[in-house]
Design an enzyme around this catalytic site. Structure first.
Site, PDB file in Angstrom:
ATOM      1  N   ARG A 107      31.398  25.456  -0.687  1.00  0.00           N
ATOM      2  CA  ARG A 107      30.435  24.390  -0.370  1.00  0.00           C
ATOM      3  C   ARG A 107      30.858  23.192  -1.201  1.00  0.00           C
ATOM      4  NH1 ARG A 107      24.917  24.053   1.366  1.00  0.00           N
ATOM      5  NH2 ARG A 107      23.700  22.474   0.258  1.00  0.00           N
ATOM      6  N   HIS A 134      28.407  21.199   8.862  1.00  0.00           N
ATOM      7  CA  HIS A 134      27.674  22.334   8.275  1.00  0.00           C
ATOM      8  C   HIS A 134      27.557  23.434   9.340  1.00  0.00           C
ATOM      9  CE1 HIS A 134      25.311  24.605   5.655  1.00  0.00           C
ATOM     10  NE2 HIS A 134      24.219  23.879   5.551  1.00  0.00           N
ATOM     11  N   GLN A 137      24.974  26.578   9.171  1.00  0.00           N
ATOM     12  CA  GLN A 137      23.580  26.249   9.458  1.00  0.00           C
ATOM     13  C   GLN A 137      23.313  26.289  10.957  1.00  0.00           C
ATOM     14  OE1 GLN A 137      20.808  25.454   7.360  1.00  0.00           O
ATOM     15  NE2 GLN A 137      19.856  25.831   9.350  1.00  0.00           N
ATOM     16  N   ASP A 225      16.220  16.175   9.654  1.00  0.00           N
ATOM     17  CA  ASP A 225      16.843  16.502   8.376  1.00  0.00           C
ATOM     18  C   ASP A 225      16.446  15.422   7.382  1.00  0.00           C
ATOM     19  OD1 ASP A 225      18.323  17.775   6.453  1.00  0.00           O
ATOM     20  OD2 ASP A 225      20.273  17.417   7.355  1.00  0.00           O
ATOM     21  N   CYS A 266      16.653  22.087   8.503  1.00  0.00           N
ATOM     22  CA  CYS A 266      17.505  23.027   7.772  1.00  0.00           C
ATOM     23  C   CYS A 266      17.056  23.239   6.336  1.00  0.00           C
ATOM     24  CB  CYS A 266      18.962  22.585   7.820  1.00  0.00           C
ATOM     25  SG  CYS A 266      19.297  21.049   6.931  1.00  0.00           S
ATOM     26  N   ARG A 294      20.042  32.244   8.263  1.00  0.00           N
ATOM     27  CA  ARG A 294      21.309  31.943   7.597  1.00  0.00           C
ATOM     28  C   ARG A 294      21.961  33.259   7.149  1.00  0.00           C
ATOM     29  NH1 ARG A 294      22.158  27.100   5.042  1.00  0.00           N
ATOM     30  NH2 ARG A 294      24.206  28.029   4.599  1.00  0.00           N
TER      31      ARG A 294
END
Length: 308
Positions: A107, A134, A137, A225, A266, A294
């Protein structure tokens, strides 16, 4: 080498197989304690390095728990613990880690760190997030939508606010899973043409609509988001808030979508900014199912990477 770097770089049939396997693995664990091992232990005797240059809650916990449930072990490393790209090149770090572990999840910030890690690694590398995309996700998001509403193919997804890295992976998924996506937000925050172009080339209908109320008409899913990053200055945060405030997801906006339209975020969220608590805690919100998934989606991704 089965690296999982981005949704658009992975075969659509293999993505579908991962979603199906994630669903099966989730069902197989119903009622079990969180630390109980899966009946199958495909990662038995495997070591997975989890590298975090960015802070994380869901990515860190879901990957760590997922590896353990599948019988493997994890080594969690922060950017501060390593000489990643500073005292040592990314290439050399990748070569060294490949001697110690069976798989790497990273990450990070710059996408080039991810791609260079994958280029020189002798073990699979997974994109846990970069500034551009991402993918893990969105695999969880597809799994979540289909749990609640059936196949996502042919559905209308509306992204509100900032066309960021999560939005980019949603556009990749639109092309790979066959759904349409409408972006609504200020022109300054439009997704990159490259991301929209990929989905359009795959046959998805990709629309940019400045009016959020028009955008959500007929929507099966509305996604928001955060408007700001932890790294933004105070002046940048204020500017972004002023531009994005008309795109807040609230009950009035959701009333213009389909009555059964789902809401996703998310997380982490800044409640009462990009979305109200009334929406986030409402009957059509699946944000915590999304967070749980996830775990299950990434377990399927890891199995695919290792061919187990």
């Amino acid at each position: 080498m089965n690296h999982f770097l981005d949704i658009h770089k992975t075969d659509a049939h293999e993505l579908r197989a991962m979603i199906n396997q994630a669903s099966e693995m989730k069902q197989a664990r119903l009622g079990q304690p969180k630390a109980a091992l899966d009946d199958e232990q495909p990662l038995k005797d495997r070591m997975v390095a989890l590298i975090f240059e960015k802070p994380s809650t869901r990515t860190r916990v879901s990957f760590d728990v997922g590896v353990r449930q599948m019988g493997g072990q994890t080594m969690v490393l922060s950017g501060k613990d390593m000489q990643l790209g500073h005292g040592e090149t990314i290439a050399d770090t990748a070569r060294v880690l490949s001697r110690y572990v069976d798989m790497i999840m990273i990450r990070t910030f710059d996408e080039t760190i991810l791609t260079e890690m994958a280029e020189y690694s002798d073990v699979p590398v997974i994109n846990g997030l970069t500034d551009r995309t991402h993918p893990c996700q969105i695999m969880a998001d597809v799994l979540t939508f289909e749990e609640h509403r059936g196949p996502i193919a042919g559905k209308k997804v509306v992204w509100t606010g900032d066309g960021n890295n999560v939005c980019a992976s949603f556009l990749h998924a639109a092309g790979q899973f066959g759904f349409d996506l409408t972006f609504t937000g200020p022109a300054q925050f439009d997704p990159e043409d490259e991301f929209m172009g990929f989905a359009r080339q795959k046959g998805s209908k990709i629309v940019v609509e400045r009016d959020p109320f028009k955008a959500v008409e007929g929507a099966d899913l509305v996604v928001a988001d955060t408007w700001v990053s932890m790294h933004d200055s105070q002046s940048a945060k204020e500017r972004r808030h002023n531009l994005l405030r008309p795109y807040q997801v609230n009950t009035e906006l959701m009333s213009h979508a389909k009555p059964d339209a789902l809401f996703m975020h998310c997380l982490p969220a800044h409640r009462e900014e990009e979305a109200t608590s009334e929406v986030m805690d409402g009957l059509n919100s699946v944000i915590f199912d999304e967070a749980e998934n996830r775990l299950h989606a990434q377990k399927a991704v890891m199995r695919w990477c290792l061919g187990v």
